[in-house]
Design an enzyme around this catalytic site. Sequence first.
Site, PDB file in Angstrom:
ATOM      1  N   ASP A  50       0.839  -1.187   0.000  1.00  0.00           N
ATOM      2  CA  ASP A  50       0.000   0.000   0.000  1.00  0.00           C
ATOM      3  C   ASP A  50       0.882   1.248   0.000  1.00  0.00           C
ATOM      4  OD1 ASP A  50      -1.721   2.038   0.400  1.00  0.00           O
ATOM      5  OD2 ASP A  50      -2.486   1.342   2.338  1.00  0.00           O
ATOM      6  N   GLU A 132      32.047   8.466   0.592  1.00  0.00           N
ATOM      7  CA  GLU A 132      32.768   8.382   1.879  1.00  0.00           C
ATOM      8  C   GLU A 132      31.789   8.685   3.000  1.00  0.00           C
ATOM      9  OE1 GLU A 132      36.685  10.423   2.167  1.00  0.00           O
ATOM     10  OE2 GLU A 132      36.022  11.323   0.304  1.00  0.00           O
ATOM     11  N   GLU A 134      30.303   9.188   6.526  1.00  0.00           N
ATOM     12  CA  GLU A 134      30.739   9.415   7.902  1.00  0.00           C
ATOM     13  C   GLU A 134      29.532   9.296   8.823  1.00  0.00           C
ATOM     14  OE1 GLU A 134      34.403  12.508   6.952  1.00  0.00           O
ATOM     15  OE2 GLU A 134      32.445  13.356   7.426  1.00  0.00           O
ATOM     16  N   GLU A 189      37.236   9.335  12.563  1.00  0.00           N
ATOM     17  CA  GLU A 189      37.240  10.670  11.967  1.00  0.00           C
ATOM     18  C   GLU A 189      37.678  11.713  12.988  1.00  0.00           C
ATOM     19  OE1 GLU A 189      37.210  12.747   9.677  1.00  0.00           O
ATOM     20  OE2 GLU A 189      37.171  11.386   7.973  1.00  0.00           O
ATOM     21  N   GLU A 196      34.484   6.755   9.745  1.00  0.00           N
ATOM     22  CA  GLU A 196      34.268   6.703   8.289  1.00  0.00           C
ATOM     23  C   GLU A 196      34.647   5.314   7.805  1.00  0.00           C
ATOM     24  OE1 GLU A 196      35.811   9.959   5.817  1.00  0.00           O
ATOM     25  OE2 GLU A 196      36.636   8.500   4.418  1.00  0.00           O
ATOM     26  N   HIS A 245      31.015  12.657   1.121  1.00  0.00           N
ATOM     27  CA  HIS A 245      31.720  13.091  -0.083  1.00  0.00           C
ATOM     28  C   HIS A 245      31.454  12.081  -1.187  1.00  0.00           C
ATOM     29  CE1 HIS A 245      34.973  15.160   2.631  1.00  0.00           C
ATOM     30  NE2 HIS A 245      33.767  15.718   2.728  1.00  0.00           N
ATOM     31  N   ARG A 316      40.920  21.282   0.321  1.00  0.00           N
ATOM     32  CA  ARG A 316      39.771  20.586   0.876  1.00  0.00           C
ATOM     33  C   ARG A 316      38.704  21.526   1.439  1.00  0.00           C
ATOM     34  NH1 ARG A 316      40.642  14.744   1.960  1.00  0.00           N
ATOM     35  NH2 ARG A 316      42.613  14.247   0.968  1.00  0.00           N
ATOM     36  N   GLU A 333      35.698  15.175  -6.700  1.00  0.00           N
ATOM     37  CA  GLU A 333      35.091  14.864  -5.406  1.00  0.00           C
ATOM     38  C   GLU A 333      34.123  15.987  -5.044  1.00  0.00           C
ATOM     39  OE1 GLU A 333      37.608  15.319  -1.964  1.00  0.00           O
ATOM     40  OE2 GLU A 333      36.377  13.988  -0.748  1.00  0.00           O
ATOM     41  N   ARG A 335      31.938  17.548  -2.361  1.00  0.00           N
ATOM     42  CA  ARG A 335      32.041  17.449  -0.909  1.00  0.00           C
ATOM     43  C   ARG A 335      30.838  18.000  -0.156  1.00  0.00           C
ATOM     44  NH1 ARG A 335      37.225  16.785   0.932  1.00  0.00           N
ATOM     45  NH2 ARG A 335      36.937  18.228   2.646  1.00  0.00           N
TER      46      ARG A 335
HETATM   47  P1  ADP Z   1      39.532  11.213   0.515  1.00  0.00           P
HETATM   48  O1  ADP Z   1      40.932  11.393   0.058  1.00  0.00           O
HETATM   49  O2  ADP Z   1      38.664  12.360   0.101  1.00  0.00           O
HETATM   50  O3  ADP Z   1      39.443  10.887   1.987  1.00  0.00           O
HETATM   51  P2  ADP Z   1      38.962   8.421   0.060  1.00  0.00           P
HETATM   52  O4  ADP Z   1      40.296   7.837  -0.277  1.00  0.00           O
HETATM   53  O5  ADP Z   1      38.474   8.205   1.448  1.00  0.00           O
HETATM   54  O6  ADP Z   1      38.991   9.975  -0.327  1.00  0.00           O
HETATM   55  O7  ADP Z   1      37.834   7.856  -0.933  1.00  0.00           O
HETATM   56  C1  ADP Z   1      38.036   7.820  -2.302  1.00  0.00           C
HETATM   57  C2  ADP Z   1      36.818   7.243  -2.988  1.00  0.00           C
HETATM   58  O8  ADP Z   1      36.951   7.474  -4.399  1.00  0.00           O
HETATM   59  C3  ADP Z   1      36.661   5.737  -2.822  1.00  0.00           C
HETATM   60  O9  ADP Z   1      35.318   5.410  -2.619  1.00  0.00           O
HETATM   61  C4  ADP Z   1      37.153   5.207  -4.184  1.00  0.00           C
HETATM   62  O10 ADP Z   1      36.644   3.927  -4.521  1.00  0.00           O
HETATM   63  C5  ADP Z   1      36.620   6.283  -5.091  1.00  0.00           C
HETATM   64  N1  ADP Z   1      37.183   6.292  -6.459  1.00  0.00           N
HETATM   65  C6  ADP Z   1      38.400   5.922  -6.890  1.00  0.00           C
HETATM   66  N2  ADP Z   1      38.496   6.038  -8.240  1.00  0.00           N
HETATM   67  C7  ADP Z   1      37.291   6.505  -8.670  1.00  0.00           C
HETATM   68  C8  ADP Z   1      36.746   6.838  -9.938  1.00  0.00           C
HETATM   69  N3  ADP Z   1      37.426   6.733 -11.066  1.00  0.00           N
HETATM   70  N4  ADP Z   1      35.465   7.275  -9.985  1.00  0.00           N
HETATM   71  C9  ADP Z   1      34.737   7.422  -8.860  1.00  0.00           C
HETATM   72  N5  ADP Z   1      35.205   7.132  -7.649  1.00  0.00           N
HETATM   73  C10 ADP Z   1      36.459   6.676  -7.538  1.00  0.00           C
HETATM   74 MG    MG Z   2      38.013   9.710   3.221  1.00  0.00          MG
HETATM   75 MG    MG Z   3      36.818  13.087   0.915  1.00  0.00          MG
HETATM   76 MG    MG Z   4      36.119  11.929   6.023  1.00  0.00          MG
HETATM   77 MG    MG Z   5      40.683   8.851   2.636  1.00  0.00          MG
END
Ligand code: ADP
Ligand code: MG
Ligand code: MG
Ligand code: MG
Ligand code: MG
Length: 444
Positions: A50, A132, A134, A189, A196, A245, A316, A333, A335
């Site tokens: 429903d 990512e 958190e 974190e 995270e 992110h 960042r 990225e 954010r």
């Molecule tokens: P940060 O440096 O911002 O903390 P993380 O290392 O924690 O980033 O996370 C990086 C994310 O990006 C992961 O989920 C990873 O799988 C993803 N990632 C890596 N290559 C690609 C891509 N080509 N397209 C999309 N996401 C990607």
């Molecule tokens: Mg991260």
């Molecule tokens: Mg990040």
């Molecule tokens: Mg983080």
């Molecule tokens: Mg990281």
Amino acid sequence: MTKADILQILREQEVRFLRLQFTDILGINKNVELPASQFEKALDGEVMFDGSTIEGFTRSEEADMLLKPDYSTFLVFPEELESTHQGRVARLICDIAYPDGRPFEGDPRQVLKAQLERLRRMGFDDLYAGPEPEFFLFTRTPEGDPSTVTHDRAGYFDLAPLDKGEEARREMVNVLVQMGFEIEASHHEVAPGQHEIDFKYSGALRTADNITTFKFVVKKVALKYGLHATFMPKPIAGINGSGLHMHLSLFKGGANAFYDPEGENKLSEVALYFIQGLLEHAEGMVAITNPLVNSYKRLTPGYEAPTSIAWSDSNRSAMIRVPARRGLGTRAEFRAPDPSCNPYLALAVILAAGIDGIKKRELPPPPIERNIYQLSVRDRRKHKVSELPGTLREALEALQKDEVIREALGEHLYKQFLRAKQVEWNSYRSSVHQWELEQYLAEY
Ligand code: ADP
Ligand code: MG
Ligand code: MG
Ligand code: MG
Ligand code: MG
């Protein structure tokens, strides 16, 4: 996976319950659970529910909805997560359809699918998304209610001394791995009690499914440890909030279409157009990616969350950052999003913004390499930096003005979402908060 494959696994693993899952427009996980006698019917997509009882779904005259399972989402929950003497539990994520089989336009998952279909018609393979998430782990009161108390005093990447938080986080990772997640990292974190867990990127639809699954697992394991896991964006004032992110890239013919070894900074034009699309529609999008009154308490200066609409190669503080990785890992990225968003809708509007950028072929202003919180007025003008909406109300106003985002949501879902959020804003606006009492009660 075929129907026969799934039935066989259900039998072999002695599964007794099958959850048919979907999310409402607010991103809350919903499910109906079926006993073994109904498994065939469930797999045939003949189970009805429903819709009028689910937030923002339907008008009451179109209440009956069908659940159409996506076989590729089938899994049996690991015993640590869901199993009792009553038997094991499996799940399928579903699309929602009208009784005559037409897809239901209020279904967030199909809103994302429609944008992915547009992208494929433009010749791309997929939008890849790596989130990512958190979250905070808080203690529960003796009555079992969530609190904002943590006994954990740790910070970014800290090891022990630890409370139950680290133990719980390890179990979350274990369970997720057994469910097929490729966990890339997990860490403490910045804020006490904040964690995270990063998992590998996939196509956007799979990633959205993964995020909903992730939230379910994290909450459930936390409960087992007597903790409360929350994806509320800013549970405690004065310390970092929780973000989601989103790392993004487009692939074409198996290659990363954001990468161009000849391009400036080795970024392709497609990447730059996509980034420009995100910048242009950021204001209109945040009501979806940051949907709570509380989301805007996270988007304040000084806590690693963006407040300005800008992009950067590395800094960042920017809303969009381009991490240094090139080749297959080339990505942007984003954010701004926080984990209270509906991940299907968030990725749908992100993609709609990016597609709009690609269609318009407009380049973004030059990236900013400095801390954006500290930019001068002159620099803000030079880089065309403007501010993100500061409240949910401003975000809803911006959403109403953004045709591209509205169209991506579809008329039905857009209206339901807007109505639900206006009610939320009005309820907030008319309540008296602790802060007001502290500021005014004695003084006036
Ligand atoms: P940060 O440096 O911002 O903390 P993380 O290392 O924690 O980033 O996370 C990086 C994310 O990006 C992961 O989920 C990873 O799988 C993803 N990632 C890596 N290559 C690609 C891509 N080509 N397209 C999309 N996401 C990607
Ligand atoms: Mg991260
Ligand atoms: Mg990040
Ligand atoms: Mg983080
Ligand atoms: Mg990281």
